[in-house]
Design a protein around this motif. Structure first.
Motif, PDB file in Angstrom:
ATOM      1  N   GLN A  77     -39.236  -7.459 -10.357  1.00  0.00           N
ATOM      2  CA  GLN A  77     -39.964  -6.424  -9.623  1.00  0.00           C
ATOM      3  C   GLN A  77     -39.006  -5.481  -8.910  1.00  0.00           C
ATOM      4  OE1 GLN A  77     -43.385  -5.862  -9.767  1.00  0.00           O
ATOM      5  NE2 GLN A  77     -42.681  -3.940  -8.877  1.00  0.00           N
ATOM      6  N   LEU A  87     -37.549  -3.215 -11.497  1.00  0.00           N
ATOM      7  CA  LEU A  87     -38.539  -2.226 -11.908  1.00  0.00           C
ATOM      8  C   LEU A  87     -38.732  -1.163 -10.828  1.00  0.00           C
ATOM      9  CD1 LEU A  87     -40.392  -1.445 -14.198  1.00  0.00           C
ATOM     10  CD2 LEU A  87     -42.125  -2.960 -13.244  1.00  0.00           C
ATOM     11  N   ARG A  90     -37.977   2.735 -11.393  1.00  0.00           N
ATOM     12  CA  ARG A  90     -38.992   3.772 -11.151  1.00  0.00           C
ATOM     13  C   ARG A  90     -38.471   4.831 -10.185  1.00  0.00           C
ATOM     14  NH1 ARG A  90     -43.875  -0.561 -10.761  1.00  0.00           N
ATOM     15  NH2 ARG A  90     -44.473  -0.495 -12.962  1.00  0.00           N
ATOM     16  N   ARG A 114     -40.287   3.386 -18.984  1.00  0.00           N
ATOM     17  CA  ARG A 114     -41.456   2.864 -19.709  1.00  0.00           C
ATOM     18  C   ARG A 114     -41.059   1.739 -20.672  1.00  0.00           C
ATOM     19  NH1 ARG A 114     -43.171   8.405 -19.591  1.00  0.00           N
ATOM     20  NH2 ARG A 114     -42.376   8.739 -21.685  1.00  0.00           N
ATOM     21  N   GLU A 134     -40.713  -1.267 -18.500  1.00  0.00           N
ATOM     22  CA  GLU A 134     -42.046  -1.726 -18.098  1.00  0.00           C
ATOM     23  C   GLU A 134     -42.708  -2.512 -19.229  1.00  0.00           C
ATOM     24  OE1 GLU A 134     -43.545   1.656 -14.898  1.00  0.00           O
ATOM     25  OE2 GLU A 134     -43.847   2.030 -17.043  1.00  0.00           O
TER      26      GLU A 134
END
Length: 141
Positions: free
Chosen positions: A27, A30, A34, A126, A129
């Motif tokens: 997390q 990520l 982002r 992406r 993800e």
């Protein structure tokens, strides 16, 4: 002699990245990815339009050095994907996105417009993800 210096610099950079990202959860990786993608590809907008661009297009205005710097930043997203266990095909696609950004972005002026439109960091975000979603799905089974 110069290759020894380059190899030493690369080893020091790799060690710095390992230490900087050691122990990060998926997390956290990520979230950082982002944030980087937003800053590099979407931070700013042209008023009255939906057109967004980021630091990638701005830093890329500096011939040669700018594209090298933005590519190095973009490779941090690839590093996060590697650390998260992304497969060779995903990593190759990500490196390809960085390469396209570097090669086409290096063309004076036209390359800067390309940088603003390509959004390779967002593409790589992406991909990460999707990889993490597949990993989570496998763990749920």
């Amino acid at each position: 002699m110069a290759s020894d210096t380059f190899t030493g610099d690369r080893a020091a950079t790799n060690e710095f990245l390992r230490e900087m990202t050691a122990g990060m959860s998926h997390q956290e990786r990520l979230d950082q990815t982002r944030w980087l993608a937003h800053m590099m590809d979407d931070k700013f907008s042209i008023p009255g339009t939906n057109f967004r661009f980021g630091w990638d297009a701005i830093i890329g205005l500096f011939p040669g050095v700018g594209d090298a710097v933005t590519s190095a930043i973009s490779l941090l997203i690839v590093h996060h994907a590697y650390q998260a266990g992304a497969g060779p095909l995903t990593l190759a696609r990500m490196v390809g996105n960085v390469g396209v950004d570097l090669i086409f972005g290096a063309v004076p002026l036209v390359g800067d417009v390309f940088d603003a439109a390509w959004k390779g960091n967002r593409k790589n975000m992406r991909l990460l993800e999707r990889h993490l979603a597949k990993q989570a799905e496998k763990q749920r089974r």
